[in-house]
Write a protein that holds these residues in place. Sequence first.
Motif, short mmCIF file in Angstrom:
data_model
loop_
_atom_site.label_atom_id
_atom_site.label_comp_id
_atom_site.label_asym_id
_atom_site.label_seq_id
_atom_site.Cartn_x
_atom_site.Cartn_y
_atom_site.Cartn_z
N GLN A 79 -13.38 6.06 -23.47
CA GLN A 79 -12.51 5.79 -22.33
C GLN A 79 -13.27 5.10 -21.20
OE1 GLN A 79 -8.99 6.35 -22.32
NE2 GLN A 79 -8.82 8.50 -21.73
N LEU A 80 -14.47 5.57 -20.93
CA LEU A 80 -15.28 4.95 -19.89
C LEU A 80 -15.61 3.51 -20.25
CD1 LEU A 80 -17.78 7.80 -18.94
CD2 LEU A 80 -16.00 6.80 -17.49
N SER A 81 -15.87 3.26 -21.52
CA SER A 81 -16.23 1.91 -21.95
C SER A 81 -15.09 0.93 -21.74
CB SER A 81 -16.63 1.93 -23.43
OG SER A 81 -17.03 0.65 -23.86
N THR A 82 -13.86 1.31 -22.10
CA THR A 82 -12.73 0.39 -21.94
C THR A 82 -12.35 0.20 -20.47
OG1 THR A 82 -11.04 2.13 -22.15
CG2 THR A 82 -11.80 1.05 -24.18
N LEU A 83 -12.75 1.15 -19.63
CA LEU A 83 -12.50 1.02 -18.20
C LEU A 83 -13.56 0.16 -17.52
CD1 LEU A 83 -11.19 1.78 -15.47
CD2 LEU A 83 -12.63 3.84 -15.49
N VAL A 84 -14.83 0.49 -17.76
CA VAL A 84 -15.91 -0.09 -16.97
C VAL A 84 -16.39 -1.44 -17.51
CG1 VAL A 84 -18.28 0.27 -16.20
CG2 VAL A 84 -16.64 2.15 -16.11
N ARG A 85 -16.56 -1.57 -18.80
CA ARG A 85 -17.18 -2.79 -19.33
C ARG A 85 -16.35 -4.05 -19.08
NH1 ARG A 85 -21.81 -1.36 -21.39
NH2 ARG A 85 -22.08 0.76 -22.21
N PRO A 86 -15.02 -4.03 -19.22
CA PRO A 86 -14.27 -5.23 -18.83
C PRO A 86 -14.42 -5.57 -17.35
CG PRO A 86 -12.94 -3.81 -20.22
CD PRO A 86 -14.16 -3.01 -19.85
N LEU A 87 -14.44 -4.56 -16.49
CA LEU A 87 -14.61 -4.83 -15.06
C LEU A 87 -15.93 -5.53 -14.79
CD1 LEU A 87 -13.34 -1.44 -13.52
CD2 LEU A 87 -12.14 -3.64 -13.53
N ALA A 88 -16.96 -5.20 -15.55
CA ALA A 88 -18.26 -5.84 -15.37
C ALA A 88 -18.19 -7.33 -15.67
CB ALA A 88 -19.30 -5.17 -16.28
N MET A 89 -17.20 -7.75 -16.46
CA MET A 89 -17.02 -9.16 -16.78
C MET A 89 -15.90 -9.80 -15.97
SD MET A 89 -17.61 -9.06 -20.91
CE MET A 89 -16.59 -7.60 -21.21
N GLY A 90 -15.45 -9.07 -14.93
CA GLY A 90 -14.44 -9.61 -14.04
C GLY A 90 -13.03 -9.52 -14.58
N ARG A 91 -12.83 -8.73 -15.63
CA ARG A 91 -11.51 -8.58 -16.23
C ARG A 91 -10.95 -7.18 -15.94
NH1 ARG A 91 -14.06 -10.36 -21.20
NH2 ARG A 91 -13.37 -8.38 -22.12
N PRO A 92 -9.65 -6.99 -16.03
CA PRO A 92 -9.09 -5.65 -15.82
C PRO A 92 -9.58 -4.68 -16.89
CG PRO A 92 -7.36 -7.32 -15.67
CD PRO A 92 -8.58 -8.01 -16.20
N GLY A 93 -9.87 -3.45 -16.49
CA GLY A 93 -10.19 -2.39 -17.43
C GLY A 93 -8.97 -1.52 -17.65
N PHE A 94 -9.09 -0.57 -18.56
CA PHE A 94 -7.94 0.31 -18.81
C PHE A 94 -8.43 1.63 -19.39
CE2 PHE A 94 -8.63 -1.72 -22.88
CZ PHE A 94 -8.38 -0.72 -23.80
N TYR A 95 -7.57 2.64 -19.31
CA TYR A 95 -7.81 3.92 -19.95
C TYR A 95 -6.47 4.56 -20.29
CZ TYR A 95 -6.86 5.89 -15.29
OH TYR A 95 -6.28 6.22 -14.08
N ARG A 96 -6.50 5.53 -21.20
CA ARG A 96 -5.31 6.31 -21.51
C ARG A 96 -5.33 7.56 -20.65
NH1 ARG A 96 -3.23 6.10 -26.63
NH2 ARG A 96 -1.60 7.48 -25.81
N ARG A 97 -4.23 7.83 -19.94
CA ARG A 97 -4.15 9.01 -19.09
C ARG A 97 -3.80 10.23 -19.93
NH1 ARG A 97 -0.60 12.30 -16.74
NH2 ARG A 97 1.17 11.15 -17.64
N TYR A 98 -4.59 11.28 -19.77
CA TYR A 98 -4.31 12.52 -20.50
C TYR A 98 -3.32 13.37 -19.72
CZ TYR A 98 -5.05 16.70 -23.30
OH TYR A 98 -4.87 17.78 -24.12
N ASP A 99 -2.27 13.79 -20.39
CA ASP A 99 -1.24 14.65 -19.79
C ASP A 99 -1.59 16.09 -20.13
OD1 ASP A 99 1.10 16.20 -19.33
OD2 ASP A 99 2.34 14.41 -19.47
N TRP A 100 -2.06 16.84 -19.15
CA TRP A 100 -2.52 18.21 -19.39
C TRP A 100 -1.37 19.15 -19.72
CZ3 TRP A 100 -7.58 19.89 -19.60
CH2 TRP A 100 -8.55 18.93 -19.28
N LEU A 101 -0.18 18.86 -19.21
CA LEU A 101 0.97 19.72 -19.51
C LEU A 101 1.44 19.53 -20.95
CD1 LEU A 101 3.06 19.42 -16.22
CD2 LEU A 101 1.58 21.31 -16.94
N GLN A 102 1.41 18.27 -21.40
CA GLN A 102 1.85 17.97 -22.77
C GLN A 102 0.73 18.15 -23.79
OE1 GLN A 102 5.01 17.23 -23.70
NE2 GLN A 102 5.62 17.54 -21.55
N GLY A 103 -0.51 18.19 -23.32
CA GLY A 103 -1.64 18.34 -24.21
C GLY A 103 -1.91 17.13 -25.09
N ARG A 104 -1.68 15.94 -24.53
CA ARG A 104 -1.90 14.71 -25.29
C ARG A 104 -2.06 13.54 -24.32
NH1 ARG A 104 2.88 11.93 -24.96
NH2 ARG A 104 4.77 13.16 -24.58
#
Length: 200
Positions: A79-104
Amino acid sequence: MASSSEPGSPAETARLVLELAASRPPTLGETRLISIDGPAGSGKTTLAEMIVAREPTAHVVHMDDLYDGWTGLGSVSRQLSTLVRPLAMGRPGFYRRYDWLQGRFAETVDVEPPPLLVLEGVGSGVAELSTMITVLVWVTAPRALRRERGLRRDGDTIAPQWDGWMRQEDAHFAGQRTAERADLVVDGTGGRSAERMNRG
């Protein structure tokens, strides 16, 4: 509660963190990255909130949204890699948000390159990203106080999960040596000022 001008207060610490970040060149493309790491319940979220209050253009990502539940600390690197590494190249990063209530995992969150990114939570200062971190902050507080804060927030019924999480933290931080690599060490009880480490 300490006033905003009192040494050791979160607001004063936020000022010190921002000043240190501004004194250094961007490390994540054109973005400066502040990683606020330390064990759960130490006061990291409070510090992140104070930083945003002082610097409204800052974008905060909470590590709680990245973990795969209570046992997810060890597998958060992807998750950190898909967030941070694109930003280092000036592109948008992303991550999947974990829903603690749904457990997924739920939706994908896109993050455009901001001037300042604040990554807050356990594991935000992992060594593999060290060259991309502008300022690494370590927030600490006594173990009993941290546990008390956590159970007060989440409820006594999750005590077994909290205890298991703290064991994961112990192993993680021992391997990562995060506190030793930090630029600033912060007393999460507000009892003393942030201590700047000698990093050259």
